[in-house]
Design a protein around this motif. Structure first.
Motif, PDB file in Angstrom:
ATOM      1  N   TYR A 114       1.269   5.736   0.624  1.00 46.79           N
ATOM      2  CA  TYR A 114       0.400   6.674   1.362  1.00 46.79           C
ATOM      3  C   TYR A 114       1.343   7.967   1.004  1.00 46.79           C
ATOM      4  O   TYR A 114       2.551   7.966   0.429  1.00 46.79           O
ATOM      5  CB  TYR A 114       0.634   6.562   2.786  1.00 46.79           C
ATOM      6  CG  TYR A 114       0.230   5.103   3.291  1.00 46.79           C
ATOM      7  CD1 TYR A 114      -1.033   4.788   3.395  1.00 46.79           C
ATOM      8  CD2 TYR A 114       1.504   3.976   3.474  1.00 46.79           C
ATOM      9  CE1 TYR A 114      -1.361   3.475   3.873  1.00 46.79           C
ATOM     10  CE2 TYR A 114       1.033   2.896   3.880  1.00 46.79           C
ATOM     11  CZ  TYR A 114      -0.188   2.569   4.123  1.00 46.79           C
ATOM     12  OH  TYR A 114      -0.500   1.285   4.500  1.00 46.79           O
ATOM     13  N   TRP A 157      -5.349   8.908   4.192  1.00 47.71           N
ATOM     14  CA  TRP A 157      -6.139   7.978   4.303  1.00 47.71           C
ATOM     15  C   TRP A 157      -7.080   7.444   3.087  1.00 47.71           C
ATOM     16  O   TRP A 157      -7.340   8.435   2.394  1.00 47.71           O
ATOM     17  CB  TRP A 157      -7.025   7.999   5.451  1.00 47.71           C
ATOM     18  CG  TRP A 157      -7.949   6.933   5.826  1.00 47.71           C
ATOM     19  CD1 TRP A 157      -8.127   5.894   6.544  1.00 47.71           C
ATOM     20  CD2 TRP A 157      -9.373   7.062   5.459  1.00 47.71           C
ATOM     21  NE1 TRP A 157      -9.024   5.133   6.548  1.00 47.71           N
ATOM     22  CE2 TRP A 157      -9.997   6.004   5.947  1.00 47.71           C
ATOM     23  CE3 TRP A 157     -10.313   7.948   4.891  1.00 47.71           C
ATOM     24  CZ2 TRP A 157     -11.544   5.774   5.765  1.00 47.71           C
ATOM     25  CZ3 TRP A 157     -11.733   7.814   4.595  1.00 47.71           C
ATOM     26  CH2 TRP A 157     -12.340   6.688   4.909  1.00 47.71           C
ATOM     27  N   GLU A 158      -7.377   6.323   2.750  1.00 42.20           N
ATOM     28  CA  GLU A 158      -8.492   5.758   1.737  1.00 42.20           C
ATOM     29  C   GLU A 158      -9.340   4.840   2.409  1.00 42.20           C
ATOM     30  O   GLU A 158      -8.864   3.957   3.284  1.00 42.20           O
ATOM     31  CB  GLU A 158      -7.771   5.328   0.524  1.00 42.20           C
ATOM     32  CG  GLU A 158      -6.895   6.514  -0.080  1.00 42.20           C
ATOM     33  CD  GLU A 158      -6.079   5.585  -1.246  1.00 42.20           C
ATOM     34  OE1 GLU A 158      -6.427   5.650  -2.443  1.00 42.20           O
ATOM     35  OE2 GLU A 158      -4.973   5.247  -0.920  1.00 42.20           O
ATOM     36  N   THR A 174     -10.177   2.385   1.155  1.00 39.13           N
ATOM     37  CA  THR A 174      -9.618   0.687   0.528  1.00 39.13           C
ATOM     38  C   THR A 174      -8.533   0.322   1.354  1.00 39.13           C
ATOM     39  O   THR A 174      -7.962  -0.583   1.186  1.00 39.13           O
ATOM     40  CB  THR A 174      -9.380   1.013  -0.912  1.00 39.13           C
ATOM     41  OG1 THR A 174      -8.565   2.057  -1.060  1.00 39.13           O
ATOM     42  CG2 THR A 174     -10.600   1.135  -1.660  1.00 39.13           C
ATOM     43  N   ASN A 175      -7.983   1.223   2.215  1.00 39.14           N
ATOM     44  CA  ASN A 175      -6.859   1.001   2.961  1.00 39.14           C
ATOM     45  C   ASN A 175      -6.946  -0.612   3.741  1.00 39.14           C
ATOM     46  O   ASN A 175      -7.879  -0.609   4.519  1.00 39.14           O
ATOM     47  CB  ASN A 175      -6.442   1.855   4.158  1.00 39.14           C
ATOM     48  CG  ASN A 175      -5.637   3.192   3.576  1.00 39.14           C
ATOM     49  OD1 ASN A 175      -5.586   4.087   4.183  1.00 39.14           O
ATOM     50  ND2 ASN A 175      -5.037   2.796   2.322  1.00 39.14           N
ATOM     51  N   ARG A 176      -5.899  -1.507   3.558  1.00 42.85           N
ATOM     52  CA  ARG A 176      -6.050  -2.744   4.216  1.00 42.85           C
ATOM     53  C   ARG A 176      -5.002  -2.935   5.334  1.00 42.85           C
ATOM     54  O   ARG A 176      -5.025  -3.669   6.187  1.00 42.85           O
ATOM     55  CB  ARG A 176      -6.080  -3.699   3.128  1.00 42.85           C
ATOM     56  CG  ARG A 176      -7.365  -3.698   2.465  1.00 42.85           C
ATOM     57  CD  ARG A 176      -8.590  -4.514   3.200  1.00 42.85           C
ATOM     58  NE  ARG A 176      -9.665  -4.126   2.388  1.00 42.85           N
ATOM     59  CZ  ARG A 176     -10.508  -3.151   2.430  1.00 42.85           C
ATOM     60  NH1 ARG A 176     -10.016  -2.285   3.205  1.00 42.85           N
ATOM     61  NH2 ARG A 176     -11.690  -3.102   1.838  1.00 42.85           N
ATOM     62  N   ARG A 217      -6.800  10.901   1.048  1.00 41.02           N
ATOM     63  CA  ARG A 217      -5.797  10.991   0.397  1.00 41.02           C
ATOM     64  C   ARG A 217      -5.488  12.046  -0.958  1.00 41.02           C
ATOM     65  O   ARG A 217      -4.756  12.765  -1.204  1.00 41.02           O
ATOM     66  CB  ARG A 217      -5.439   9.606  -0.233  1.00 41.02           C
ATOM     67  CG  ARG A 217      -4.197   9.537  -1.131  1.00 41.02           C
ATOM     68  CD  ARG A 217      -3.506   8.251  -1.314  1.00 41.02           C
ATOM     69  NE  ARG A 217      -2.304   8.190  -2.175  1.00 41.02           N
ATOM     70  CZ  ARG A 217      -1.608   7.456  -2.547  1.00 41.02           C
ATOM     71  NH1 ARG A 217      -1.757   6.274  -1.695  1.00 41.02           N
ATOM     72  NH2 ARG A 217      -0.405   7.424  -3.259  1.00 41.02           N
ATOM     73  N   ARG A 259      -4.319  -0.003   9.372  1.00 41.12           N
ATOM     74  CA  ARG A 259      -5.671   0.585   9.498  1.00 41.12           C
ATOM     75  C   ARG A 259      -5.959   1.517  10.621  1.00 41.12           C
ATOM     76  O   ARG A 259      -5.539   1.251  11.699  1.00 41.12           O
ATOM     77  CB  ARG A 259      -6.520  -0.290   9.251  1.00 41.12           C
ATOM     78  CG  ARG A 259      -6.902  -0.944   7.812  1.00 41.12           C
ATOM     79  CD  ARG A 259      -7.446  -2.321   7.930  1.00 41.12           C
ATOM     80  NE  ARG A 259      -8.719  -2.490   8.640  1.00 41.12           N
ATOM     81  CZ  ARG A 259      -9.371  -3.539   8.774  1.00 41.12           C
ATOM     82  NH1 ARG A 259      -8.938  -4.541   8.263  1.00 41.12           N
ATOM     83  NH2 ARG A 259     -10.510  -3.398   9.545  1.00 41.12           N
ATOM     84  N   GLU A 280       0.857  -1.141  -0.008  1.00 42.49           N
ATOM     85  CA  GLU A 280       0.031  -0.029   0.025  1.00 42.49           C
ATOM     86  C   GLU A 280       0.873   1.173  -0.121  1.00 42.49           C
ATOM     87  O   GLU A 280       1.881   1.233   0.632  1.00 42.49           O
ATOM     88  CB  GLU A 280      -1.125   0.241   1.194  1.00 42.49           C
ATOM     89  CG  GLU A 280      -2.253  -0.529   0.951  1.00 42.49           C
ATOM     90  CD  GLU A 280      -3.021  -0.563   2.334  1.00 42.49           C
ATOM     91  OE1 GLU A 280      -4.370  -1.131   2.016  1.00 42.49           O
ATOM     92  OE2 GLU A 280      -3.117   0.396   3.079  1.00 42.49           O
TER      93      GLU A 280
END
Lengths: 232, 785
Positions: free
Chosen positions: B84, B107-108, B110-112, B194, B115, B82
């Motif tokens: 950032y 932050w999105e 979809t962030n996995r 983001r 978190r 990921e």
């Protein structure tokens, strides 16, 4: 013979010095006999009694109790021997100061194979009314009677007494000796008493005189007196 | 029947037993309490990391393109990648007395990985200037949902609306790089959408931070190498595994420190308890020599007698164990609560568990049984006939002191008797001496922990960093320009540029990621000192290392190390180590600013900040006004406020130290009371004889107290080096990358410990006086045992 000894020797190595306490003692005691071992201080009386009682091992020689070789016993066997065969009475009573009279006797009852009930023995020694008293609440004579009760409660055949009247006045001493004699005569218990007091010998069946670690005289008393007959 | 004897013996010596039980209880209370806290922290943190999927590898770059991240996803050992954005921005609260900074993180939805956890409000909406802060930050800045928070991003003023509160496994302890304690008025992390952050920073389609998880932890090093290769065309400014993440490593070290404390501290108390018990049981048994003799004569086997005396130890161990165990359970809650003041971890609550209690009980029993066994075995070895004979009196030879005739003749009779008693009963005297020694050392050591913290803060804030504040730049600035810019401001008396660069320093196979601080050689505001307090100048071509760093690298002055700075296009180089200095907060390396600059790209000395001292009449707010609008300046840290803040945090810790001093005091009192009570018991017949001879109770008392005073003087004299020894043990075992504990005990602590020792020696003496006064001569002389 319930008890015999052959050339029993005991010495203590104190650094460079060797102290000979017993230098070759021979003795024999019959079952039910009352024997007094008499001698001055330092003659080896207590050492002999300790060896007979399995309290310590001889340096040399042989000791037999009912055919068992006491001198060959290891620590564990000696413990068992004391537990089953011997009752001890000491000059200074040696009671547990924080146990009552009954509890002190019960200490013996708990470990002996065929004991007598503690309260019964205490009644026999005249302390029925003192069961819950601690040693500090008893007179010297009463304390010694507790100590005798403790030895008797084991119901063993041999009673070994180390100066049992040494710390008592005459009157009390007579009572205590009377008690010991009664158990010897009436119950057939073998009694070995060590003392420096020649008068006690007059109560016994036999007197062994000990001097400098040797038995110098072995005298049979054909007419033992009763304690109250002795002039103290 | 023997059990009755046991209870009555214990009742008769109840105070002595109580004191031993108390010391065991203290040791176990600390053990159980601290173990539970560790357990609670461990569990809460690992669950938190798992639930929020904290990444395995973190990479910080100057600017990266999304395609690069795509290539990384192709590495077979990589599970997820990921990217950032992050940007430091200036707080623009308009308050005249502060100029703090915010680290904005993208932050999105979809962030996995990594978190963030929403604890209040909602996440920022796409493309909106909305922000999440931590609950600590919101509280310290009096912010509510719906409030606006103005910031300056790249010289442009922006307003962010607070829409909620978050916590993150990356910010369990919310401090800036190089920070020590959270200071939410000057530093905070903000979570921003983001897309919005990309617009604010002009980084659309780019990233400057990425995180990866591995399929196989065994491939960690291989993946890191591959990632470095894939990012060869990008400037990597930092790459670290999860364990080296600042927040993770800080928590790990905190836990490691706590683990050491949880082992050494209770062990110390248990050792003291063991000592008391050994002393007590061995002497109790020695006093009952006659009773053991009669039990043996009656035919009680050694095993049974041994078991009987072991019951004294079992009773003490069990009583202390249960009391301490329950105390530990009670202690766990406030201790865990203390951590929730610093750490933002969900689920950090006090949980009770049985195992520390069981281990604690076993420990207590182990200690007491060992002490009991040691005490009993010598008497059990005796034959019944020997045990029934009284112990031979101690040898009565002349003392060596008596040979010095002149001196001896000058002494008073009482003192001579006391001296003879001390030397003839060596074992008894040694026990009392050791008892007082332990008590003294225990108290000094407890005070030492407070002294060390005070010294550490004084050293750091008044000697090492002798400035009022630091201006932090946006990126790097030419050092000469920076120095002139701040130095010429009206409120500033002196200013010196400082360059701080992250780097990996290596020696052979050992690599340590740390910071290098470049200082002007003639600087006065930021100076480093060696262990002896001598100033060490930053070397022109070399590195001065903090002691901890030198130890980690295994180097001393004269060795060479390899340095790889985290700077765009910077190449690695080797430098000699020119010195090792004391640094109690954090670790790092120092070098000379100008010379270091020549090693870096551009070849010029660069500054990341300027440290300054204000004129006596000037205010910090005047300086803040002067630099607030400068595009060069990111933030200004007020060192005095930092110091105040950290001292405030430490004052909460000092309540713990206070409890420790109290525990030490109780243990000390127990030891001395116990020792002197048993001494009295052993000698009561001797005292009774002296009373019978015609000595007054006061004279007999004076005799015993003279001995006690003699032993106290020697014990305290030995206690001074003894305290240093224990302090050193603590300093060595507690040292971490975060802090090293200086070996410094204030003279006042020695004085206070001495006063405390005198107090409990006096209390013990008062107990003896009561016993001497009430001594029943008849009863004692009639006793046989």
């Amino acid at each position: 013979m319930i008890l015999s000894g052959n050339q029993v020797k005991k010495w203590y190595d104190l650094g460079e010095v060797r102290v000979d306490a017993l230098r070759g003692v021979d003795f024999a005691v019959k079952a039910g006999e009352f024997v007094v071992i008499q001698g001055y201080s330092g003659s080896g009386k207590t050492t002999l009694l300790n060896i007979i009682g399995g309290m310590e091992a001889p340096s040399a020689g042989e000791v037999y109790y009912r055919g068992q070789a006491v001198h060959l016993m290891n620590e564990r066997e000696r413990t068992l021997y004391r537990r089953q065969g011997i009752g001890f009475v000491f000059q200074f009573y040696n009671l547990m100061s924080n146990l009552t009279a009954w509890e002190n006797v019960q200490l013996s009852v708990e470990i002996a194979p065929d004991p007598l009930p503690a309260d019964e023995v205490l009644r026999e020694v005249g302390l029925a009314g003192r069961l819950d008293h601690f040693p500090s609440q008893l007179s010297g004579g009463e304390q010694q009677r507790v100590a005798i009760a403790r030895a008797l409660a084991k119901n063993s055949d041999l009673l070994l007494c180390d100066e049992p009247t040494g710390a008592l006045d005459v009157e009390t001493g007579i009572q205590v000796l009377g008690l010991l004699c009664r158990f010897n005569r009436e119950r057939g218990k073998t009694l070995v008493v060590i003392t420096h007091n020649p008068q006690i010998g007059k109560l016994a069946d036999r007197i062994m005189f000990l001097k400098d670690g040797l038995i110098v005289k072995n005298e049979v008393n054909l007419r033992p007196l009763r304690p109250e007959e002795v002039a103290w | 029947m023997l059990n009755r004897k046991l209870w009555r013996d214990i009742r008769e010596n109840r105070l002595a037993y109580f004191s031993a039980v108390l010391v065991i209880a203290i040791g176990l209370m600390l053990f159980v309490g601290l173990q539970l806290v560790i357990q609670n922290l461990d569990m809460a943190i690992s669950t938190y990391y798992q639930e929020q999927v904290l990444a395995d590898l973190f990479v910080e770059v100057q600017v990266g393109r999304e395609e690069t991240a795509g290539r990384l996803r192709g590495i077979p050992e990589v599970k997820a990648v990921e990217t950032y954005l992050q940007q430091r921005v200036q707080m623009d609260t308009g308050e005249p007395d502060r100029l703090g900074q915010i680290l904005l993180r993208s932050w999105e939805p979809t962030n996995r990985l990594n978190r963030v956890k929403l604890v209040k409000g909602r996440f920022p909406a796409a493309g909106q200037a909305e922000v999440l802060f931590t609950p600590f930050f919101l509280q310290a800045n009096h912010l509510e949902i719906g409030d606006v928070f103005p910031v300056v991003v790249g010289g442009k003023k922006e307003t962010l609306t607070v829409v909620g509160a978050f916590i993150s496994p990356e910010y369990v302890y919310e401090i800036d790089v190089g920070g020590l304690a959270p200071n939410p008025r000057n530093f905070g992390v903000g979570i921003v959408d983001r897309e919005k952050l990309a617009v604010l920073t002009g980084h659309q389609g780019q990233f400057n931070r990425l995180a990866l998880t591995f399929r196989d932890q065994g491939a960690a090093v291989k993946v890191r190498t591959l990632v470095q290769d894939y990012l060869a065309d990008t400037t990597v400014t930092g790459i670290y595994f999860q364990k080296d993440h600042p927040s993770v490593s800080l928590l790990d070290q905190e836990l490691a420190g706590l683990r050491k404390t949880a082992t050494t501290l209770p062990l110390f108390f248990l050792l003291v308890a063991g000592f008391i018990l050994y002393n007590m049981l061995s002497r109790l048994v020695a006093n009952q020599r006659g009773q053991i003799g009669i039990l043996k004569a009656m035919g009680y086997p050694d095993r049974q007698i041994f078991r009987h005396y072991l019951h004294y130890a079992t009773f003490t161990g069990l009583a202390g164990g249960i009391l301490g165990g329950l105390g530990g359970l009670a202690l766990a809650e406030p201790l865990t609560a203390l951590y929730t003041m610093y750490f933002q971890v969900p689920g950090l609550v006090a949980r009770w568990q049985l195992w520390p209690l069981v281990i604690g009980l076993l420990l207590a029993l182990g200690f007491t049984w060992t002490a009991g066994w040691q005490g009993v075995r010598t008497v059990l070895r005796l034959s019944p006939a020997e045990a029934l004979r009284p112990e031979p009196p101690p040898a009565g030879n002349r003392l060596w002191l008596e040979k010095a005739g002149f001196l001896w003749a000058k002494l008073q009779t009482g003192l001579r008797m006391a001296l003879r008693n001390v030397f003839r009963n060596r074992r008894r005297s040694l026990f009392t001496l050791l008892g007082i020694f332990f008590a003294y050392v225990l108290i000094t050591t407890a005070f030492y922990l407070q002294d060390a913290v005070d010294y550490l803060l004084d050293f750091t804030y008044n000697y090492e960093q002798n400035y009022d504040g630091r201006v932090i730049f946006q990126g790097t600035v030419d050092a000469a320009v920076a120095g002139r810019f701040i130095g010429n401001l009206l409120p500033v008396e002196t200013a010196e540029p400082v360059g701080e660069v992250g780097a990996v320093i290596s020696r052979g196979p050992v690599h340590v990621q740390t910071g290098i601080t470049a200082l002007p050689q003639a600087g006065r505001l930021y100076q480093v000192y060696d262990e002896k307090g001598q100033r060490v100048l930053p070397a022109r071509h070399g590195l001065v290392l903090s002691a901890r760093l030198a130890q980690k690298l295994g180097v001393t002055a004269g060795d060479w190390v390899y340095v790889q700075p985290f700077l765009a296009e910077a190449k690695g180089f080797t430098l000699p180590v020119t010195g090792v200095v004391a640094k109690y907060l954090g670790m790092g390396a120092y070098t000379e600013l100008t010379a270091f600059g020549t090693q870096l790209p551009g070849g010029k000395p660069l500054a990341t900040g300027v440290v300054f001292k204000l004129r006596p009449e000037a205010e910090m707010s005047q300086l803040l006004t002067a630099v607030r609008d400068s595009p060069l300046v990111l933030a200004v840290s007020d060192l005095r406020e930092d110091e105040r803040h950290i001292r405030e945090l430490m004052s909460k810790q000092s309540q713990m130290m206070g409890i420790l001093v109290l525990f030490a005091f109780i243990s000390g009192l127990s030891i001395v009371y116990n020792s002197s009570t048993i001494s009295f018991y052993e000698r009561r017949r001797e005292f009774a004889s002296l009373r019978v001879l015609g000595m007054t109770a006061k004279e007999v008392f004076r005799l015993q107290v003279t001995e006690l005073v003699l032993l106290t003087v020697v014990a305290v004299a030995l206690g001074v080096p003894g305290s240093y020894f224990f302090a050193r043990l603590i300093a060595v075992s507690m040292a971490s990358d975060l802090y090293s504990i200086p070996l410094f005990i204030a003279p006042a602590s020695f004085g206070l410990a001495m006063a405390a020792t005198l107090l409990f020696v006096t209390l013990a003496a008062a107990g003896i006086w009561r016993k001497v006064r009430d001594l029943s001569l008849i009863a004692v002389l009639r006793e046989w045992d």
